[in-house]
Design a protein around this motif. Structure first.
Motif, mmCIF file in Angstrom:
data_model
loop_
_atom_site.group_PDB
_atom_site.id
_atom_site.type_symbol
_atom_site.label_atom_id
_atom_site.label_comp_id
_atom_site.label_asym_id
_atom_site.label_seq_id
_atom_site.Cartn_x
_atom_site.Cartn_y
_atom_site.Cartn_z
ATOM 1 N N UNK A 137 -3.105 6.667 -1.634
ATOM 2 C CA UNK A 137 -4.010 6.941 -0.387
ATOM 3 C C UNK A 137 -4.419 8.613 -0.498
ATOM 4 N N UNK A 138 -3.100 9.185 -0.654
ATOM 5 C CA UNK A 138 -3.207 10.892 -0.672
ATOM 6 C C UNK A 138 -4.025 11.267 -1.884
ATOM 7 N N UNK A 139 -3.919 10.781 -2.973
ATOM 8 C CA UNK A 139 -4.505 11.213 -4.287
ATOM 9 C C UNK A 139 -6.201 10.937 -3.938
ATOM 10 N N UNK B 41 0.888 10.367 3.682
ATOM 11 C CA UNK B 41 -0.548 10.675 4.052
ATOM 12 C C UNK B 41 -0.664 11.405 5.191
ATOM 13 N N UNK B 42 0.151 11.496 6.071
ATOM 14 C CA UNK B 42 0.246 12.279 7.545
ATOM 15 C C UNK B 42 -0.199 13.762 7.175
ATOM 16 N N UNK B 43 0.650 14.149 6.180
ATOM 17 C CA UNK B 43 0.345 15.819 6.207
ATOM 18 C C UNK B 43 -0.745 16.299 5.602
ATOM 19 N N UNK B 44 -1.423 15.321 4.698
ATOM 20 C CA UNK B 44 -2.772 15.532 4.043
ATOM 21 C C UNK B 44 -3.804 15.365 5.209
ATOM 22 N N UNK B 45 -3.649 14.430 6.147
ATOM 23 C CA UNK B 45 -4.550 14.370 7.287
ATOM 24 C C UNK B 45 -4.719 15.702 7.890
ATOM 25 N N UNK C 77 0.751 -1.138 0.080
ATOM 26 C CA UNK C 77 -0.054 -0.011 0.087
ATOM 27 C C UNK C 77 0.998 1.276 -0.023
ATOM 28 N N UNK C 78 0.799 1.914 -1.047
ATOM 29 C CA UNK C 78 1.736 3.096 -0.902
ATOM 30 C C UNK C 78 0.785 4.346 -0.763
#
Length: 280
Positions: free
Chosen positions: A9-11, A262-266, A4-5
């Motif tokens: 998920x970020x996209x 993903x952390x920054x997008x959260x 899982x990249x």
């Protein structure tokens, strides 16, 4: 073995956030990043967060203070930011220098702007199971990756390695909220290998390079690597020995390119939520 990249998920997250920004009716949320001193890792994270925010069409301002600033002066400056009605969310880069009482700053931050969950009020809400609380961003990033992959946590045996308030403990609460059966491992866990091997989902968040080997992982298990470390050669790696574990696991997240992506997008997702709450 499937990987899982974080970029995938970020996209998906970014597409939803774009809709949420549009729903604000032209209002552009503002993120403030507070940095004290010139630590290279802080500067790197600040640049990354600011770049992501601006790319999403959000406002982002950094306040940088001298590493020698006194506690009293920092509190005074921080309160100006904290009380500014134009500020929707605050990212405080930590740890703060030793002369600043970090616990006091955590208690001062406006819960409505505490989008990285450093204050006791938001943390308490996470532990109380309130689904609209701002959980620590890394912990929530793990949940976003599992959600993206369509993994139902109900009844699953989950082992989390690490008990920090940044990842381990709040992540356990988030997973309990999804009806998982959660075990937390730490340095005094008696049967560490056996406890890890019993897990259907294993999350490594201890901050120790390549500590999770193939003997810790059951065949077909899902392994989420939260760690960011340097190995003996100075290369970036996680808490999981990826080359070993990929022979056993069913799903693994890489480092780099996994949870960290993903952390920054959260964080920005929380910023948009904070702006929405303020406008209400």
């Amino acid at each position: 073995m499937k990987e899982i990249r974080g970029a995938e998920v970020a996209k998906a997250l970014k597409a939803q956030m774009t809709e949420d920004i549009a729903a604000l009716g032209g209002y552009i949320p503002q993120l403030v990043i507070v940095r004290v001193g010139e630590r290279p890792d802080d500067i790197s994270y600040e640049k990354g967060a600011a770049k992501r925010a601006l790319a999403m069409g959000l406002r982002c301002t950094s306040f940088v203070f001298d590493a020698e600033i006194s506690h009293e002066e920092f509190v005074m400056e921080f309160q100006k930011i904290n009380k500014d009605p134009e500020v929707d969310g605050i990212l405080m880069l930590r740890p703060l220098p030793k002369q600043i009482n970090e616990k006091e700053i955590e208690r001062l931050i406006d819960p409505g702007k505490d989008i990285d969950c450093i204050g006791p009020m938001n943390l308490a809400r996470v532990f109380a199971g309130e689904t609209d609380a701002y959980a620590p961003c890394t912990a929530e990033a793990v949940m976003e990756m599992l959600k993206y992959e369509g993994i139902d946590l109900k009844g699953k045996r989950v082992t989390i390695v690490g008990r920090s308030l940044v990842v381990g403990k709040p992540l356990a609460m988030l997973m309990l909220g999804q009806h998982a059966t959660v075990t937390i491992c730490h340095t005094r866990t008696a049967d560490f290998q056996g406890t890890c091997h019993n897990a259907e989902i294993l999350v490594a968040a201890a901050g120790k390079a390549k500590m999770i080997k193939k003997e810790h992982v059951a065949d077909g298990a899902i392994v989420i690597d939260v760690g960011i470390n340097l190995d003996e050669e100075g290369n970036l790696c996680g808490d999981v020995d990826y080359e070993e574990v990929k022979k056993t696991a069913g799903i693994v997240t890489p480092v780099p390119g996994g949870v960290g992506s993903v952390t920054t997008l959260v964080l920005l997702k929380h910023l948009i939520q904070a702006a929405k709450q303020k406008r209400r």
